[in-house]
Design a protein around this motif. Structure first.
Motif, short mmCIF file in Angstrom:
data_model
loop_
_atom_site.label_atom_id
_atom_site.label_comp_id
_atom_site.label_asym_id
_atom_site.label_seq_id
_atom_site.Cartn_x
_atom_site.Cartn_y
_atom_site.Cartn_z
N SER A 35 0.80 -1.22 0.00
CA SER A 35 0.00 0.00 0.00
C SER A 35 0.84 1.27 0.00
N ALA A 47 -5.32 10.91 -4.49
CA ALA A 47 -5.48 9.53 -4.05
C ALA A 47 -6.15 9.46 -2.68
N GLU A 51 -9.66 7.69 -2.21
CA GLU A 51 -9.70 6.56 -1.27
C GLU A 51 -10.80 6.75 -0.23
N ARG A 67 -10.33 0.39 1.53
CA ARG A 67 -9.07 0.98 2.00
C ARG A 67 -8.04 -0.12 2.27
N CYS A 71 -7.71 -0.55 -2.95
CA CYS A 71 -8.42 -0.27 -4.21
C CYS A 71 -7.88 0.98 -4.90
N ILE A 72 -7.38 1.93 -4.15
CA ILE A 72 -6.86 3.16 -4.75
C ILE A 72 -5.66 2.86 -5.66
N THR A 139 -13.77 0.66 -7.89
CA THR A 139 -13.58 0.21 -6.51
C THR A 139 -13.92 -1.27 -6.38
#
Length: 181
Positions: A35, A47, A51, A67, A71-72, A139
């Motif tokens: 991440s 971002a 997010e 989160r 997914c971001i 997402t």
């Protein structure tokens, strides 16, 4: 004359590379998708805002949400590669969402800084926009996609839906026979 077979070639390649080399390569690939990996297209500020919206689409609770699945990072990868033609929609949609946030909650500074109830109200205010529809699609895709695409970190999406990570899928024994009666 020695005949080289695929098996002998594979065995010689495996003996050249130790198992620790293979493990190091796998760890490097996993770390690259972590991440904290740098974004390729999105700015850090954008971002963070996206997010926060994605976290309202698949919220954390008893199980990890958007989160935790990262997914971001999937969204960032999508905008860099296969959905690069959607960049303007994201840029304009995020700007319109910021204006809506300022209109609804003038005391706020960012989407990410909103508490849960105002964030949900903001999402409800934009849920019919093309931007939000695409963000929702990305997402969900990021939550369930192969981790190699940046999302589904730790395979939390697959775990959530009960999908086992296997090289191939085989239906249970007798699965098709049950329908033939």
């Amino acid at each position: 004359m020695d005949l080289v077979t695929r098996r002998s070639l594979l065995l010689s390649a495996l003996s050249a590379a130790t198992l620790s080399d293979i493990a190091q390569a796998q760890q490097h690939a996993h770390s690259a998708l972590a991440s904290n990996a740098p974004f390729r297209y999105l700015t850090a500020a954008d971002a963070l805002e996206l997010e926060a919206l994605a976290a309202q689409i698949i919220p954390s609770g008893e199980s990890p949400g958007a989160r935790e699945a990262g997914c971001i990072h999937f969204i960032d990868r999508a905008l860099e590669t296969f959905d690069r033609d959607q960049r303007d929609l994201y840029r304009n949609g995020l700007a319109a969402t910021q204006r809506k946030r300022a209109e609804l909650f003038p005391q706020s500074r960012t989407i990410a800084g909103l508490e849960n109830a105002p964030a949900i109200a903001l999402v409800k205010a934009i849920e019919q926009t093309e931007f939000f529809k695409l963000l929702r699609t990305h997402t969900i895709m990021g939550f369930l996609a192969a981790p190699a695409w940046g999302g589904n970190q730790g395979m939390v999406g697959w775990t959530h839906i009960g999908l086992e990570h296997k090289m191939t899928f085989q239906p249970p024994f007798g699965f098709y026979d049950g329908e033939a009666k």
